[in-house]
Design an enzyme around this catalytic site. Structure first.
Site, mmCIF file in Angstrom:
data_model
loop_
_atom_site.group_PDB
_atom_site.id
_atom_site.type_symbol
_atom_site.label_atom_id
_atom_site.label_comp_id
_atom_site.label_asym_id
_atom_site.label_seq_id
_atom_site.Cartn_x
_atom_site.Cartn_y
_atom_site.Cartn_z
ATOM 1 N N ASN A 1 -0.129 3.576 -7.430
ATOM 2 C CA ASN A 1 -0.950 4.574 -7.469
ATOM 3 C C ASN A 1 -2.200 4.756 -8.414
ATOM 4 O OD1 ASN A 1 1.951 7.092 -7.400
ATOM 5 N ND2 ASN A 1 1.275 5.553 -5.656
ATOM 6 N N LEU B 1 1.094 -0.963 0.042
ATOM 7 C CA LEU B 1 -0.116 -0.163 0.000
ATOM 8 C C LEU B 1 0.953 1.343 -0.184
ATOM 9 C CD1 LEU B 1 -2.782 -0.735 2.527
ATOM 10 C CD2 LEU B 1 -2.977 -0.890 0.301
ATOM 11 N N ASP B 2 0.411 2.216 -0.652
ATOM 12 C CA ASP B 2 1.333 3.600 -0.838
ATOM 13 C C ASP B 2 1.384 3.956 0.840
ATOM 14 O OD1 ASP B 2 1.199 3.344 -3.448
ATOM 15 O OD2 ASP B 2 -0.441 5.107 -3.482
ATOM 16 N N GLN B 3 2.422 4.640 1.088
ATOM 17 C CA GLN B 3 3.027 5.049 2.536
ATOM 18 C C GLN B 3 1.890 5.737 3.193
ATOM 19 O OE1 GLN B 3 6.529 7.807 3.026
ATOM 20 N NE2 GLN B 3 6.278 7.677 4.834
#
Length: 271
Positions: free
Chosen positions: A214, A119-121
């Site tokens: 993204n 997962l993105d930060q």
């Protein structure tokens, strides 16, 4: 523990009858700590009226990693956690230690811990890691086949009134910016459904058919509805001082036990 309701009764009354040795304070704490489920839906209202035939489940007391990261499930093959926003999933060239992977390795220091997805930060929500190479391989195969169900919720700018589908080919440039392109790139498909609109925002549920870097953020932005708080992809507002994107549901087949598992992370603490 699982019980079947036999009569019309409030949740608190049902718990009092099932656990007469427990105080009301203790029972309320079970509800507040997200341990009570009715027909597998999280319940947090002690006054909720139950009806005959409903399944009441009391989950085990939750365990946590450093920093309060909640463990949703674990067995000898895998672990499922609720990642907070702001924490890296795995190490990067710029950050090695302060990652969810690092926290898991310190917690389960007698085991190996293998990443399965990311997962993105700044994205929060349900995330999965494997404890064995066979489990990792089996889960990665499911991700590659797109057979794992992943649902997100996002607060996006402007109103969206109808559900739909975004499809494009995504490519990352030298500045780590992802965008749609006419040639090259990886196919990306996102399904979206508005849950509610309010004051110039829409709460969307998004289902990934593919899982590119993204992907949701780019598709929302290119459709003219950037995720609130996503300055990188054009958001003009930041009402909650964070990226308003949350991985709230994950369902997959256990790679070893071959049973379907599903996990959710409630929205109540977010927006």
């Amino acid at each position: 523990m699982l019980f079947v309701i036999q009569e019309k009764i409030s949740l608190l009354e049902a718990l009092e009858r099932l656990f007469p040795e427990s105080s009301k304070k203790s029972l309320h704490s079970w509800i507040a700590s997200e341990r009570i489920f009715v027909n597998e839906a999280l319940v947090q209202d002690a006054r909720m009226q139950l009806v005959p035939g409903q399944a009441l489940r009391i989950a085990k007391k939750s365990s946590f990693l450093e920093g309060g990261v909640k463990i949703l499930y674990q067995d000898s093959h895998l672990v499922v956690v609720d990642k907070p926003a702001g924490l890296l999933s795995v190490a990067t060239a710029f950050q090695k230690e302060k990652t969810l992977h690092g926290l898991l390795k310190r917690k389960f220091f007698r085991r190996r811990v293998f990443p399965v997805h990311r997962l993105d930060q700044d994205t929060s929500g349900v995330m999965l890691f494997a404890f064995t190479l066979p489990a990792q391989a089996g889960l990665k195969q499911q991700f590659a086949r797109h057979s794992i169900e992943r649902r997100y919720v996002a607060l996006v700018e402007k109103e969206i009134l109808e559900e739909g589908r975004w499809e494009s080919f995504l490519r990352e440039d030298a500045a780590y910016f992802v965008k749609s392109c006419k040639r090259g790139g990886m196919r990306a498909v996102t399904h979206y459904k508005p849950l509610r609109t309010e004051k110039g925002y829409t709460l969307l549920e998004l289902t990934l058919e593919t899982g590119r870097k993204n992907q949701i953020r780019v598709h929302c932005s290119e459709a003219g509805h950037p995720v609130a708080g996503d300055k990188k992809y054009g958001a003009r507002t930041n009402p909650y001082r964070r990226l308003c994107l949350h991985a709230h549901f994950l369902e997959f087949v256990h790679p070893i036990l071959r049973k379907t598992l599903s996990f959710s992370s409630p929205l109540k603490r977010l927006w």
